[in-house]
Design a protein around this motif. Structure first.
Motif, PDB file in Angstrom:
ATOM      1  N   MET A   7      32.559 -40.433-101.374  1.00 29.65           N
ATOM      2  CA  MET A   7      32.320 -41.236-100.171  1.00 29.65           C
ATOM      3  C   MET A   7      32.874 -40.538 -98.926  1.00 29.65           C
ATOM      4  SD  MET A   7      30.513 -43.754-101.066  1.00 29.65           S
ATOM      5  CE  MET A   7      30.578 -44.892 -99.694  1.00 29.65           C
ATOM      6  N   GLN A   8      34.053 -39.934 -99.059  1.00 38.43           N
ATOM      7  CA  GLN A   8      34.642 -39.214 -97.923  1.00 38.43           C
ATOM      8  C   GLN A   8      33.753 -38.040 -97.522  1.00 38.43           C
ATOM      9  OE1 GLN A   8      38.617 -38.239 -99.140  1.00 38.43           O
ATOM     10  NE2 GLN A   8      39.517 -39.938 -98.007  1.00 38.43           N
ATOM     11  N   ALA A   9      33.250 -37.303 -98.522  1.00 35.54           N
ATOM     12  CA  ALA A   9      32.389 -36.158 -98.231  1.00 35.54           C
ATOM     13  C   ALA A   9      31.123 -36.616 -97.512  1.00 35.54           C
ATOM     14  CB  ALA A   9      32.040 -35.431 -99.521  1.00 35.54           C
ATOM     15  N   LEU A  10      30.518 -37.726 -97.989  1.00 34.82           N
ATOM     16  CA  LEU A  10      29.307 -38.248 -97.348  1.00 34.82           C
ATOM     17  C   LEU A  10      29.594 -38.686 -95.923  1.00 34.82           C
ATOM     18  CD1 LEU A  10      27.693 -40.313-100.234  1.00 34.82           C
ATOM     19  CD2 LEU A  10      26.742 -38.288 -99.134  1.00 34.82           C
ATOM     20  N   GLU A  11      30.742 -39.311 -95.705  1.00 32.30           N
ATOM     21  CA  GLU A  11      31.100 -39.760 -94.360  1.00 32.30           C
ATOM     22  C   GLU A  11      31.213 -38.571 -93.414  1.00 32.30           C
ATOM     23  OE1 GLU A  11      34.657 -42.347 -92.365  1.00 32.30           O
ATOM     24  OE2 GLU A  11      34.225 -42.739 -94.479  1.00 32.30           O
ATOM     25  N   VAL A  12      31.861 -37.501 -93.873  1.00 32.45           N
ATOM     26  CA  VAL A  12      32.002 -36.301 -93.048  1.00 32.45           C
ATOM     27  C   VAL A  12      30.629 -35.710 -92.739  1.00 32.45           C
ATOM     28  CG1 VAL A  12      32.863 -33.916 -93.046  1.00 32.45           C
ATOM     29  CG2 VAL A  12      34.342 -35.782 -93.832  1.00 32.45           C
ATOM     30  N   MET A  13      29.749 -35.664 -93.763  1.00 34.29           N
ATOM     31  CA  MET A  13      28.409 -35.134 -93.565  1.00 34.29           C
ATOM     32  C   MET A  13      27.643 -35.956 -92.529  1.00 34.29           C
ATOM     33  SD  MET A  13      26.929 -33.940 -97.269  1.00 34.29           S
ATOM     34  CE  MET A  13      25.297 -34.521 -96.801  1.00 34.29           C
ATOM     35  N   LYS A  15      28.863 -37.851 -90.117  1.00 35.58           N
ATOM     36  CA  LYS A  15      29.405 -37.634 -88.770  1.00 35.58           C
ATOM     37  C   LYS A  15      28.915 -36.315 -88.212  1.00 35.58           C
ATOM     38  CE  LYS A  15      33.450 -40.589 -89.204  1.00 35.58           C
ATOM     39  NZ  LYS A  15      34.862 -40.632 -89.588  1.00 35.58           N
ATOM     40  N   GLY A  16      28.883 -35.275 -89.039  1.00 31.11           N
ATOM     41  CA  GLY A  16      28.405 -33.973 -88.591  1.00 31.11           C
ATOM     42  C   GLY A  16      26.948 -34.027 -88.179  1.00 31.11           C
ATOM     43  N   THR A  22      22.951 -35.935 -81.723  1.00 29.79           N
ATOM     44  CA  THR A  22      23.229 -36.312 -80.337  1.00 29.79           C
ATOM     45  C   THR A  22      23.149 -35.091 -79.425  1.00 29.79           C
ATOM     46  OG1 THR A  22      25.559 -36.272 -80.989  1.00 29.79           O
ATOM     47  CG2 THR A  22      24.568 -38.421 -80.681  1.00 29.79           C
ATOM     48  N   VAL A  23      23.649 -33.945 -79.887  1.00 26.94           N
ATOM     49  CA  VAL A  23      23.577 -32.727 -79.070  1.00 26.94           C
ATOM     50  C   VAL A  23      22.120 -32.350 -78.825  1.00 26.94           C
ATOM     51  CG1 VAL A  23      24.018 -30.229 -79.097  1.00 26.94           C
ATOM     52  CG2 VAL A  23      25.844 -31.835 -79.717  1.00 26.94           C
TER      53      VAL A  23
END
Length: 40
Positions: A7-13, A15-16, A22-23
Motif C-alpha cells: 500500500m505504501q509503494a502504491l501511494e508513493v507511485m 503521488k509521483g 500536474t506538471v
C-alpha cells in the motif's frame, strides 16, 4: 507479501504520477497561453 508495504509503494507511485500529470497540465496551459499572446 506485506500488504502495508504494498500500500505504501502504491501511494508513493500515485503521488509521483499525480505530480507528473500536474506538471504536464501546467506546461500545456502555459504553451496555450503563450501561443494566444504571440498570435495576437
Amino acid at each position: 507479501m506485506n500488504m502495508e508495504l504494498v500500500m505504501q509503494a502504491l501511494e508513493v507511485m500515485w503521488k509521483g504520477m499525480l505530480s507528473i500529470f500536474t506538471v504536464i497540465i501546467i506546461l500545456t496551459i502555459l504553451v496555450y497561453v503563450l501561443n494566444k499572446i504571440l498570435k495576437d
